[in-house]
Design a protein around this motif. Structure first.
Motif, PDB file in Angstrom:
ATOM      1  N   THR A  55       0.828  -1.192   0.000  1.00  0.00           N
ATOM      2  CA  THR A  55       0.000   0.000   0.000  1.00  0.00           C
ATOM      3  C   THR A  55       0.870   1.253   0.000  1.00  0.00           C
ATOM      4  O   THR A  55       2.092   1.178   0.188  1.00  0.00           O
ATOM      5  N   SER A  56       0.224   2.395  -0.226  1.00  0.00           N
ATOM      6  CA  SER A  56       0.914   3.682  -0.176  1.00  0.00           C
ATOM      7  C   SER A  56       0.222   4.475   0.924  1.00  0.00           C
ATOM      8  O   SER A  56      -0.880   4.979   0.733  1.00  0.00           O
ATOM      9  N   ALA A  57       0.868   4.516   2.096  1.00  0.00           N
ATOM     10  CA  ALA A  57       0.190   5.001   3.301  1.00  0.00           C
ATOM     11  C   ALA A  57       0.211   6.528   3.439  1.00  0.00           C
ATOM     12  O   ALA A  57       0.741   7.085   4.393  1.00  0.00           O
ATOM     13  N   ASP A  58      -0.399   7.171   2.444  1.00  0.00           N
ATOM     14  CA  ASP A  58      -0.493   8.633   2.450  1.00  0.00           C
ATOM     15  C   ASP A  58      -1.932   9.010   2.138  1.00  0.00           C
ATOM     16  O   ASP A  58      -2.202  10.034   1.537  1.00  0.00           O
ATOM     17  N   TYR A  59      -2.858   8.146   2.520  1.00  0.00           N
ATOM     18  CA  TYR A  59      -4.203   8.239   1.982  1.00  0.00           C
ATOM     19  C   TYR A  59      -5.287   7.980   3.027  1.00  0.00           C
ATOM     20  O   TYR A  59      -6.052   7.027   2.928  1.00  0.00           O
ATOM     21  N   PRO A  60      -5.347   8.827   4.069  1.00  0.00           N
ATOM     22  CA  PRO A  60      -6.395   8.616   5.079  1.00  0.00           C
ATOM     23  C   PRO A  60      -7.779   8.844   4.494  1.00  0.00           C
ATOM     24  O   PRO A  60      -7.912   9.677   3.602  1.00  0.00           O
ATOM     25  N   PHE A  62      -8.084   5.588   4.145  1.00  0.00           N
ATOM     26  CA  PHE A  62      -7.758   4.257   3.612  1.00  0.00           C
ATOM     27  C   PHE A  62      -6.494   3.666   4.249  1.00  0.00           C
ATOM     28  O   PHE A  62      -6.481   2.518   4.655  1.00  0.00           O
ATOM     29  N   GLU A  63      -5.437   4.496   4.285  1.00  0.00           N
ATOM     30  CA  GLU A  63      -4.189   4.038   4.923  1.00  0.00           C
ATOM     31  C   GLU A  63      -3.310   5.246   5.189  1.00  0.00           C
ATOM     32  O   GLU A  63      -3.159   6.108   4.338  1.00  0.00           O
ATOM     33  N   TRP A  64      -2.795   5.299   6.401  1.00  0.00           N
ATOM     34  CA  TRP A  64      -1.881   6.385   6.760  1.00  0.00           C
ATOM     35  C   TRP A  64      -1.057   5.966   7.963  1.00  0.00           C
ATOM     36  O   TRP A  64      -1.299   4.906   8.540  1.00  0.00           O
ATOM     37  N   GLU A  99       5.609   3.160  -3.284  1.00  0.00           N
ATOM     38  CA  GLU A  99       4.960   4.232  -4.024  1.00  0.00           C
ATOM     39  C   GLU A  99       3.737   3.679  -4.735  1.00  0.00           C
ATOM     40  O   GLU A  99       3.750   2.551  -5.223  1.00  0.00           O
ATOM     41  N   PHE A 100       2.689   4.482  -4.798  1.00  0.00           N
ATOM     42  CA  PHE A 100       1.444   4.009  -5.400  1.00  0.00           C
ATOM     43  C   PHE A 100       1.677   3.466  -6.814  1.00  0.00           C
ATOM     44  O   PHE A 100       1.157   2.416  -7.176  1.00  0.00           O
ATOM     45  N   GLY A 101       2.499   4.175  -7.560  1.00  0.00           N
ATOM     46  CA  GLY A 101       2.757   3.800  -8.952  1.00  0.00           C
ATOM     47  C   GLY A 101       3.491   2.475  -9.119  1.00  0.00           C
ATOM     48  O   GLY A 101       3.577   1.963 -10.236  1.00  0.00           O
ATOM     49  N   ILE A 116      -3.755  -3.100  -1.842  1.00  0.00           N
ATOM     50  CA  ILE A 116      -4.989  -2.493  -1.357  1.00  0.00           C
ATOM     51  C   ILE A 116      -4.622  -1.066  -0.976  1.00  0.00           C
ATOM     52  O   ILE A 116      -3.849  -0.827  -0.064  1.00  0.00           O
ATOM     53  N   ALA A 117      -5.131  -0.119  -1.758  1.00  0.00           N
ATOM     54  CA  ALA A 117      -4.647   1.253  -1.597  1.00  0.00           C
ATOM     55  C   ALA A 117      -5.644   2.263  -2.171  1.00  0.00           C
ATOM     56  O   ALA A 117      -5.258   3.185  -2.870  1.00  0.00           O
ATOM     57  N   GLY A 118      -6.919   2.043  -1.887  1.00  0.00           N
ATOM     58  CA  GLY A 118      -7.933   2.925  -2.476  1.00  0.00           C
ATOM     59  C   GLY A 118      -7.780   2.953  -3.986  1.00  0.00           C
ATOM     60  O   GLY A 118      -7.893   3.989  -4.613  1.00  0.00           O
ATOM     61  N   MET A 119      -7.498   1.780  -4.564  1.00  0.00           N
ATOM     62  CA  MET A 119      -7.126   1.708  -5.978  1.00  0.00           C
ATOM     63  C   MET A 119      -8.321   1.473  -6.897  1.00  0.00           C
ATOM     64  O   MET A 119      -9.097   0.544  -6.680  1.00  0.00           O
ATOM     65  N   ASN A 120      -8.432   2.291  -7.922  1.00  0.00           N
ATOM     66  CA  ASN A 120      -9.511   2.113  -8.896  1.00  0.00           C
ATOM     67  C   ASN A 120      -9.171   0.960  -9.845  1.00  0.00           C
ATOM     68  O   ASN A 120      -8.042   0.905 -10.347  1.00  0.00           O
ATOM     69  N   PRO A 121     -10.123   0.090 -10.101  1.00  0.00           N
ATOM     70  CA  PRO A 121      -9.868  -1.017 -11.042  1.00  0.00           C
ATOM     71  C   PRO A 121      -9.971  -0.534 -12.483  1.00  0.00           C
ATOM     72  O   PRO A 121     -10.917  -0.859 -13.186  1.00  0.00           O
ATOM     73  N   LYS A 167       1.430  10.749  -8.226  1.00  0.00           N
ATOM     74  CA  LYS A 167       2.013  10.076  -9.391  1.00  0.00           C
ATOM     75  C   LYS A 167       1.368   8.709  -9.626  1.00  0.00           C
ATOM     76  O   LYS A 167       1.188   7.949  -8.689  1.00  0.00           O
ATOM     77  N   GLY A 168       1.046   8.429 -10.868  1.00  0.00           N
ATOM     78  CA  GLY A 168       0.533   7.105 -11.221  1.00  0.00           C
ATOM     79  C   GLY A 168      -0.925   6.879 -10.874  1.00  0.00           C
ATOM     80  O   GLY A 168      -1.409   5.754 -10.926  1.00  0.00           O
ATOM     81  N   THR A 169      -1.637   7.945 -10.512  1.00  0.00           N
ATOM     82  CA  THR A 169      -3.041   7.777 -10.126  1.00  0.00           C
ATOM     83  C   THR A 169      -3.993   8.235 -11.225  1.00  0.00           C
ATOM     84  O   THR A 169      -3.602   8.920 -12.176  1.00  0.00           O
ATOM     85  N   VAL A 170      -5.235   7.863 -11.033  1.00  0.00           N
ATOM     86  CA  VAL A 170      -6.334   8.290 -11.890  1.00  0.00           C
ATOM     87  C   VAL A 170      -6.435   9.825 -11.862  1.00  0.00           C
ATOM     88  O   VAL A 170      -6.693  10.459 -12.877  1.00  0.00           O
ATOM     89  N   GLN A 171      -6.183  10.408 -10.674  1.00  0.00           N
ATOM     90  CA  GLN A 171      -6.271  11.859 -10.509  1.00  0.00           C
ATOM     91  C   GLN A 171      -5.254  12.579 -11.388  1.00  0.00           C
ATOM     92  O   GLN A 171      -5.552  13.613 -11.976  1.00  0.00           O
ATOM     93  N   GLU A 172      -4.068  12.009 -11.466  1.00  0.00           N
ATOM     94  CA  GLU A 172      -3.028  12.604 -12.306  1.00  0.00           C
ATOM     95  C   GLU A 172      -3.487  12.614 -13.766  1.00  0.00           C
ATOM     96  O   GLU A 172      -3.363  13.607 -14.475  1.00  0.00           O
ATOM     97  N   LYS A 233     -17.181   8.265 -10.843  1.00  0.00           N
ATOM     98  CA  LYS A 233     -16.961   7.941  -9.425  1.00  0.00           C
ATOM     99  C   LYS A 233     -15.629   7.206  -9.274  1.00  0.00           C
ATOM    100  O   LYS A 233     -15.186   6.505 -10.171  1.00  0.00           O
ATOM    101  N   SER A 234     -15.008   7.391  -8.139  1.00  0.00           N
ATOM    102  CA  SER A 234     -13.767   6.711  -7.853  1.00  0.00           C
ATOM    103  C   SER A 234     -14.085   5.512  -6.974  1.00  0.00           C
ATOM    104  O   SER A 234     -14.547   5.675  -5.848  1.00  0.00           O
ATOM    105  N   GLY A 235     -13.860   4.309  -7.493  1.00  0.00           N
ATOM    106  CA  GLY A 235     -14.165   3.101  -6.722  1.00  0.00           C
ATOM    107  C   GLY A 235     -12.896   2.367  -6.343  1.00  0.00           C
ATOM    108  O   GLY A 235     -11.962   2.296  -7.134  1.00  0.00           O
TER     109      GLY A 235
HETATM  110  N1  ARG Z   1      -7.936   6.140  -6.478  1.00  0.00           N
HETATM  111  C1  ARG Z   1      -6.766   6.624  -7.122  1.00  0.00           C
HETATM  112  C2  ARG Z   1      -6.245   5.619  -8.122  1.00  0.00           C
HETATM  113  O1  ARG Z   1      -6.605   4.479  -8.074  1.00  0.00           O
HETATM  114  C3  ARG Z   1      -5.671   7.022  -6.178  1.00  0.00           C
HETATM  115  C4  ARG Z   1      -5.361   6.063  -5.103  1.00  0.00           C
HETATM  116  C5  ARG Z   1      -4.178   6.490  -4.268  1.00  0.00           C
HETATM  117  N2  ARG Z   1      -3.976   5.612  -3.181  1.00  0.00           N
HETATM  118  C6  ARG Z   1      -3.075   5.783  -2.195  1.00  0.00           C
HETATM  119  N3  ARG Z   1      -3.047   4.886  -1.239  1.00  0.00           N
HETATM  120  N4  ARG Z   1      -2.272   6.790  -2.199  1.00  0.00           N
HETATM  121  O2  ARG Z   1      -5.467   5.932  -8.995  1.00  0.00           O
END
Ligand code: ARG
Length: 278
Positions: A55-60, A62-64, A99-101, A116-121, A167-172, A233-235
């Motif tokens: 995981t990438s623990a910078d994401y409360p 979800f994980e921090w 790192e998330f990426g 498991i990191a709030g990751m969108n499929p 970096k490496g996210t849907v948001q980017e 939506k972000s799932g």
């Molecule tokens: N939901 C976004 C994605 O899947 C960002 C997830 C970032 N998660 C994190 N643990 N930093 O791209």
């Protein structure tokens, strides 16, 4: 009716063919269900006695990193879910931070058992790994400084601004695709992006709404911008190595159980409360 010799032969051949087809179908069915019930990753987890998650623990929430009494631990909604999965498998849980990426590649190469990191499929990621069903849904928004509230009133108004995203996210991807004139600043951690926003080094950070709300709790000069982003939506879903159906089925069973018992909601409440205490 009297059958000719040829007639009998034909009947015998037809029956044999039917039998063969039936057996064939049966065999192939058995093979495919056997394939489904094997999972090299699951076997290794049981052998090791440990479920290794990444995981990438910078994401409360979800994980921090929770620092309490001088002790630093990775906590969160995703960690509670992972603990439930480990418990179901009868093994210990080990959390690996990266790192998330790098998470998808780490799953693919077996460096971790699941991500498991709030990751969108996303479709692109699904080419590399398999995903559980979505276990949490939120909106994708932008965090801005309250002092800029009248300046940034639509997502398009951020075009030309400095926009941060992990970096490496849907948001980017959303920022790059929809804000061609913006300077998109990609960093590996959301914490540093929020810091950059506080220090006027970026003008907005694109992130999941539920996460933004947690960061904002600690700083009332920031706000969730009152406009939507051009995103669906972000799932969040769990990622595992391909061809490990039995492992994925175990994960899905735990997720389903946690959802139907109301435990998933409780995990969310618990972790947002834990964040407020900090
Ligand atoms: N939901 C976004 C994605 O899947 C960002 C997830 C970032 N998660 C994190 N643990 N930093 O791209």
């Amino acid at each position: 009716m009297k059958m000719t010799k040829k007639g009998i032969m034909n009947t015998v051949i037809t029956m044999a063919a039917i039998l063969l087809v039936a057996c064939g179908a049966n065999t192939s069915k058995e093979t495919s269900s056997a394939e489904q019930s094997t999972s090299p990753v699951l076997n290794q987890i049981k052998e090791k006695g440990t479920l290794v998650i990444g995981t990438s623990a910078d994401y409360p929430p979800f994980e921090w990193h929770l620092v309490k009494d001088g002790k630093d631990t990775v906590v969160g909604y995703d960690i509670d879910i992972s603990n439930a999965i480990a418990e179901k498998l009868g093994v210990k849980l080990e959390v690996k931070e990266m790192e998330f990426g790098s998470l998808v590649a780490a799953v693919k190469t077996g460096k971790i058992d699941m991500a498991i990191a709030g990751m969108n499929p996303t479709e692109e990621r699904a080419k590399e790994v398999d995903f559980s069903k979505v276990y949490y849904e939120t909106d994708i928004i932008a965090v801005i400084r309250k002092s800029d509230a009248s300046k940034y009133t639509t997502f398009e108004s951020l075009d030309g601004a400095k926009v941060g995203a992990q970096k490496g996210t849907v948001q980017e991807e959303i920022a790059i695709k929809n804000l061609p004139k913006a300077e998109v600043i990609s960093q590996p951690k959301n914490n540093t992006l929020i810091l950059a926003l506080q220090q006027n080094k970026v003008d907005a950070v694109v992130m999941d709404k539920v996460v933004a709300e947690e960061f904002i709790k600690a700083d009332d000069t920031l706000m969730v911008a009152p406009f939507a982003t051009p995103a669906e939506k972000s799932g969040s879903a769990v990622a595992v190595q391909k061809n490990n159906e039995a492992f994925l089925a175990e994960i899905q069973a735990v997720l389903d159980e946690l959802a139907s018992s109301g435990q998933l909601d409780k995990f969310m409440v618990k972790n947002t409360e834990l964040m407020s205490e900090q």
